[in-house]
Design a protein around this motif. Structure first.
Motif, PDB file in Angstrom:
ATOM      1  N   MET A  81       0.842  -1.181   0.000  1.00 14.30           N
ATOM      2  CA  MET A  81       0.000   0.000   0.000  1.00 14.30           C
ATOM      3  C   MET A  81       0.887   1.244   0.000  1.00 14.30           C
ATOM      4  SD  MET A  81      -3.264   1.357   0.551  1.00 14.30           S
ATOM      5  CE  MET A  81      -4.222   0.014   1.163  1.00 14.30           C
ATOM      6  N   ARG A  82       0.652   2.114  -0.965  1.00 11.36           N
ATOM      7  CA  ARG A  82       1.421   3.362  -1.031  1.00 11.36           C
ATOM      8  C   ARG A  82       0.953   4.333   0.045  1.00 11.36           C
ATOM      9  NH1 ARG A  82       2.022   5.778  -6.873  1.00 11.36           N
ATOM     10  NH2 ARG A  82      -0.240   5.837  -6.879  1.00 11.36           N
ATOM     11  N   LYS A  83       1.853   5.253   0.404  1.00 14.03           N
ATOM     12  CA  LYS A  83       1.529   6.240   1.422  1.00 14.03           C
ATOM     13  C   LYS A  83       1.290   7.601   0.785  1.00 14.03           C
ATOM     14  CE  LYS A  83       3.980   4.048   5.183  1.00 14.03           C
ATOM     15  NZ  LYS A  83       5.049   4.137   6.155  1.00 14.03           N
ATOM     16  N   LEU A  84       0.364   8.330   1.386  1.00 10.37           N
ATOM     17  CA  LEU A  84       0.116   9.721   1.024  1.00 10.37           C
ATOM     18  C   LEU A  84       0.891  10.583   2.011  1.00 10.37           C
ATOM     19  CD1 LEU A  84      -1.459  11.831  -0.686  1.00 10.37           C
ATOM     20  CD2 LEU A  84      -3.256  11.704   1.071  1.00 10.37           C
ATOM     21  N   THR A  85       1.826  11.383   1.493  1.00 13.27           N
ATOM     22  CA  THR A  85       2.668  12.227   2.327  1.00 13.27           C
ATOM     23  C   THR A  85       2.403  13.690   2.005  1.00 13.27           C
ATOM     24  OG1 THR A  85       4.411  10.557   2.414  1.00 13.27           O
ATOM     25  CG2 THR A  85       5.058  12.820   2.941  1.00 13.27           C
ATOM     26  N   TYR A  86       2.085  14.451   3.035  1.00 12.98           N
ATOM     27  CA  TYR A  86       1.935  15.895   2.881  1.00 12.98           C
ATOM     28  C   TYR A  86       3.317  16.499   3.044  1.00 12.98           C
ATOM     29  CZ  TYR A  86      -0.454  20.450   3.381  1.00 12.98           C
ATOM     30  OH  TYR A  86      -0.916  21.745   3.220  1.00 12.98           O
ATOM     31  N   PHE A  87       3.943  16.815   1.912  1.00 13.10           N
ATOM     32  CA  PHE A  87       5.290  17.385   1.841  1.00 13.10           C
ATOM     33  C   PHE A  87       5.088  18.865   1.546  1.00 13.10           C
ATOM     34  CE2 PHE A  87       9.100  18.572  -0.547  1.00 13.10           C
ATOM     35  CZ  PHE A  87      10.122  17.984   0.174  1.00 13.10           C
ATOM     36  N   ILE A  88       5.314  19.718   2.548  1.00 10.73           N
ATOM     37  CA  ILE A  88       4.867  21.101   2.438  1.00 10.73           C
ATOM     38  C   ILE A  88       5.878  22.069   3.050  1.00 10.73           C
ATOM     39  CG2 ILE A  88       3.552  21.011   4.602  1.00 10.73           C
ATOM     40  CD1 ILE A  88       2.309  22.656   1.360  1.00 10.73           C
ATOM     41  N   ALA A  89       5.916  23.267   2.508  1.00  7.67           N
ATOM     42  CA  ALA A  89       6.741  24.349   3.043  1.00  7.67           C
ATOM     43  C   ALA A  89       5.864  25.241   3.914  1.00  7.67           C
ATOM     44  CB  ALA A  89       7.339  25.167   1.902  1.00  7.67           C
ATOM     45  N   THR A  90       6.408  25.670   5.052  1.00 10.84           N
ATOM     46  CA  THR A  90       5.644  26.511   5.969  1.00 10.84           C
ATOM     47  C   THR A  90       6.544  27.525   6.654  1.00 10.84           C
ATOM     48  OG1 THR A  90       4.119  26.468   7.857  1.00 10.84           O
ATOM     49  CG2 THR A  90       5.884  24.868   7.870  1.00 10.84           C
TER      50      THR A  90
END
Length: 194
Positions: free
Chosen positions: A1-10
């Motif tokens: 199962m693939r993962k959903l990653t929130y890769f974000i700049a803040t």
């Protein structure tokens, strides 16, 4: 199962953009060390034109082969004629209620059941799925996000677009990585505790 990653700049105070969503001010906080880190660790998260400028057009993806973005995240590039911002990735998806057809054959639209579409993507073989932004999309998908990679820039803005509009709810995370860079940027990684 693939993962959903929130890769974000803040920003330090947790904003991914100005109140109107514009995030161009973030570019003032990129430096050579940070760019080199992205090139080495997350080359797939650099736009296709950016990869060419940085001399990494052929760099293999390390974490993600699919990108998922909201219309607001997609729009700035689209206004500049960039219809396929991550053409080097296997799949590009834009979540939109207003677009009736994709501006580029390499981009697919998700218009209906967002959670169902993401679950279907996660069930496919491949590398991970990068949730590119923005706040509304992260809020809608908060229960589907498996991991966070948060790039914090050394700036405090006071107000703006939050990382997520998920609404209040304690969602436990486990720290899986931490790196401080010379320009004041900090990259933290978390897994969602289920």
């Amino acid at each position: 199962m693939r993962k959903l990653t929130y890769f974000i700049a803040t920003t330090v105070d947790g904003f991914i953009g100005a109140p109107d969503g514009d995030a161009d001010f973030i570019y003032d906080y990129l430096d050579g060390e940070f760019i080199e880190h992205l090139k080495a660790e997350y080359p797939e998260t650099i736009s296709t034109p950016g990869r060419a400028q940085l001399g990494i057009a052929d760099a293999a993806p390390k974490h993600f082969d699919t990108v998922l973005m909201g219309r607001g995240t997609y729009e700035p590039g689209l206004k500049q004629g960039l219809t396929s911002p991550y053409g080097h990735m296997r799949e590009q998806y834009v979540v939109s209620r207003s677009l009736t057809e994709a501006p580029d054959p390499a981009v697919r639209l998700i218009e209906g059941d967002l959670v169902g579409a993401v679950r279907e993507l996660k069930a496919r073989d491949g590398l991970g799925i990068w949730l590119c932004g923005g706040a509304d999309l992260a809020g809608q998908l908060i229960d589907e996000i498996d991991a966070f990679v948060v790039k914090t820039y050394p700036v405090f803005v006071g107000t703006g677009m939050p990382m997520s509009r998920a609404g209040f709810g304690a969602r436990p995370l486990e720290l899986t990585g931490f790196q401080a860079l010379g320009g004041g940027q900090v990259i933290t990684s978390y897994a969602v505790k289920r």
